[in-house]
Design a protein around this motif. Structure first.
Motif, short mmCIF file in Angstrom:
data_model
loop_
_atom_site.label_atom_id
_atom_site.label_comp_id
_atom_site.label_asym_id
_atom_site.label_seq_id
_atom_site.Cartn_x
_atom_site.Cartn_y
_atom_site.Cartn_z
N GLU A 87 0.83 -1.20 0.00
CA GLU A 87 0.00 0.00 0.00
C GLU A 87 0.87 1.26 0.00
O GLU A 87 0.59 2.22 -0.72
N LEU A 88 1.92 1.25 0.80
CA LEU A 88 2.79 2.42 0.86
C LEU A 88 3.58 2.61 -0.42
O LEU A 88 3.87 3.73 -0.84
N ARG A 89 3.95 1.51 -1.08
CA ARG A 89 4.71 1.61 -2.33
C ARG A 89 3.89 2.31 -3.40
O ARG A 89 4.45 3.00 -4.28
N ARG A 90 2.61 2.18 -3.36
CA ARG A 90 1.76 2.73 -4.41
C ARG A 90 1.12 4.05 -4.02
O ARG A 90 0.43 4.66 -4.83
N GLY A 91 1.32 4.49 -2.81
CA GLY A 91 0.69 5.73 -2.37
C GLY A 91 1.71 6.74 -1.89
O GLY A 91 2.91 6.48 -1.84
N GLY A 113 2.83 3.16 8.91
CA GLY A 113 3.99 3.44 8.08
C GLY A 113 3.75 4.62 7.17
O GLY A 113 2.62 5.04 6.92
N ALA A 114 4.84 5.16 6.67
CA ALA A 114 4.79 6.25 5.70
C ALA A 114 5.86 6.01 4.65
O ALA A 114 6.95 5.53 4.96
N PRO A 115 5.56 6.34 3.40
CA PRO A 115 6.54 6.08 2.33
C PRO A 115 7.69 7.09 2.35
O PRO A 115 7.51 8.27 2.66
N ILE A 116 8.87 6.61 2.02
CA ILE A 116 10.02 7.46 1.77
C ILE A 116 10.11 7.64 0.26
O ILE A 116 10.35 6.68 -0.47
N VAL A 117 9.91 8.86 -0.19
CA VAL A 117 9.88 9.15 -1.62
C VAL A 117 11.13 9.95 -1.98
O VAL A 117 11.40 10.98 -1.36
N ASP A 119 13.16 11.62 -5.32
CA ASP A 119 13.06 11.99 -6.73
C ASP A 119 11.74 11.53 -7.34
O ASP A 119 11.68 11.07 -8.49
N GLY A 120 10.67 11.63 -6.55
CA GLY A 120 9.35 11.30 -7.04
C GLY A 120 9.03 9.83 -7.11
O GLY A 120 7.95 9.45 -7.55
N ARG A 121 9.95 8.98 -6.65
CA ARG A 121 9.75 7.53 -6.71
C ARG A 121 9.79 6.92 -5.32
O ARG A 121 10.53 7.39 -4.46
N PRO A 122 9.00 5.85 -5.09
CA PRO A 122 9.04 5.19 -3.78
C PRO A 122 10.40 4.53 -3.55
O PRO A 122 10.85 3.71 -4.35
N TRP A 123 11.05 4.91 -2.48
CA TRP A 123 12.39 4.40 -2.15
C TRP A 123 12.33 3.38 -1.02
O TRP A 123 13.07 2.41 -1.00
N GLY A 124 11.43 3.63 -0.07
CA GLY A 124 11.32 2.75 1.08
C GLY A 124 10.19 3.23 1.98
O GLY A 124 9.26 3.92 1.52
N MET A 125 10.27 2.91 3.26
CA MET A 125 9.21 3.30 4.19
C MET A 125 9.72 3.33 5.61
O MET A 125 10.69 2.64 5.95
N VAL A 126 9.09 4.15 6.42
CA VAL A 126 9.30 4.17 7.86
C VAL A 126 8.10 3.47 8.48
O VAL A 126 6.95 3.83 8.19
#
Length: 336
Positions: A87-91, A113-117, A119-126
């Motif tokens: 879910e975080l990867r896509r949001g 969790g929250a996404p780490i974005v 350069d506009g791309r999903p990099w990871g998450m906390v």
């Protein structure tokens, strides 16, 4: 109570922001992110996770309270199709999730969790977790702020790494530069002496390079150096270092390699250049190479000096050849 909560949040964010600005070790920085998230949200543990592919993530930072069930830094985990990670990867916004059983690799029932974005791309998450109670809606905003700081940390780390690489790389050929070569040679010399291992150095010089520049222009001269670097890398041993240490001069460090074997490598380089049509046939490129070995003693500076003496002999005896350093010949040359 709200004012106290806000003050705690600001204090935690400030501590992380200070680390983002000053900390150069990503592992320490991401562990600090996990710590502050856990303390602020009352979580048992928190992670900074990096997406590896569509299904996997890697733990790159973590913090847990005593007794917390934890994954290790560096460990790989697999996201479930209905999991928080997908879910975080896509949001772009933080999410909460409660699962009926602790069957996921991250073990806990309540997760946020929250996404780490980057350069506009999903990099990871906390991600933060606990069993005691579900996370609150306001916690999504809080963890999202930490994810934003983590994004800044990733960009800073990439910038530091790029600048460090640029400081040690020749911009024309992409080889190591003189600074990187000198550091590596000192390290390799100390290692070879400490463990009684062989070490060789070769200096490579393009014969009559000035005439190539004069005849064809500096742009062609640069192209010759780029092509030469590529040809030499193709025949060098894996793990050795090839560096551009001067205008048309390159140098190679060959660890665990006696000078006799280094001469064989150098001869293959001379033959490779002779067979490269653009270098030899079009521009008449040939190489002179001097080789020297550590021979059980000496310093990095002395080793390089011996290779330079061998190169001098190669150039003075007709060029387009490989010459190994010989103590008797060098002593006779110095006496004369």
């Amino acid at each position: 109570a709200r004012a106290r909560t806000l003050a705690r949040e600001q204090s935690a964010l400030q501590r992380v922001a200070t680390s983002v600005a000053a900390e150069t070790n990503p592992a320490i920085l991401f562990a600090r992110v996990g710590q502050q998230v856990s303390l602020l949200l009352g979580a048992e543990c928190s992670y900074v996770l990096r997406f590896v592919d569509e299904k996997q993530f890697r733990v790159i930072g973590s913090w847990g309270r005593p007794g917390a069930r934890m994954m290790s830094v560096g460990e790989l985990g697999t996201q479930t199709p209905d999991g928080l990670g997908f879910e975080l990867r896509r949001g772009r916004s933080a999410k909460r999730r409660t699962v009926p059983t602790a069957s996921h690799p991250l073990h806990y029932i309540h997760r946020i969790g929250a996404p780490i974005v980057v350069d506009g791309r999903p990099w990871g998450m906390v991600v933060a977790m606990r069993d005691s109670a579900a996370f609150l809606p306001d916690d999504e905003k809080r963890i999202a702020r930490f994810a934003q700081l983590a994004s800044v940390a990733v960009v800073n780390a990439d910038t530091r790494q790029r600048l460090a690489s640029q400081a040690l790389t020749d911009p024309l050929t992409g080889l190591a530069n003189r600074r990187a070569f000198d550091h590596r040679l000192i390290d390799e010399t100390e290692r070879a002496l400490r463990h009684h291992r062989a070490l060789s150095v070769m200096l490579v010089d393009v014969d009559h390079f000035k005439s190539i520049n004069d005849r064809f222009g500096h742009a062609i001269g640069d192209r010759v150096l780029v092509t030469l670097a590529r040809e030499l890398v193709a025949v060098m041993r894996q793990g050795d270092m090839l560096a551009r240490v001067g205008g048309d001069e390159m140098a190679m460090i060959l660890g665990d390699c006696p000078p006799e074997q280094a001469v064989e490598v150098a001869q293959r380089m001379v033959e490779e250049v002779a067979s490269a049509s653009m270098l030899s046939q079009r521009h008449g490129v040939t190489l002179s190479i001097g080789v020297a070995g550590l021979n059980g003693g000496g310093t990095a500076e002395e080793l390089l000096r011996r290779a330079d003496q061998a190169l001098y002999r190669a150039k003075n005896s007709g060029r387009n050849r490989v010459v190994a350093h010989d103590e008797r010949t060098a002593a006779a040359a110095e006496a004369s």
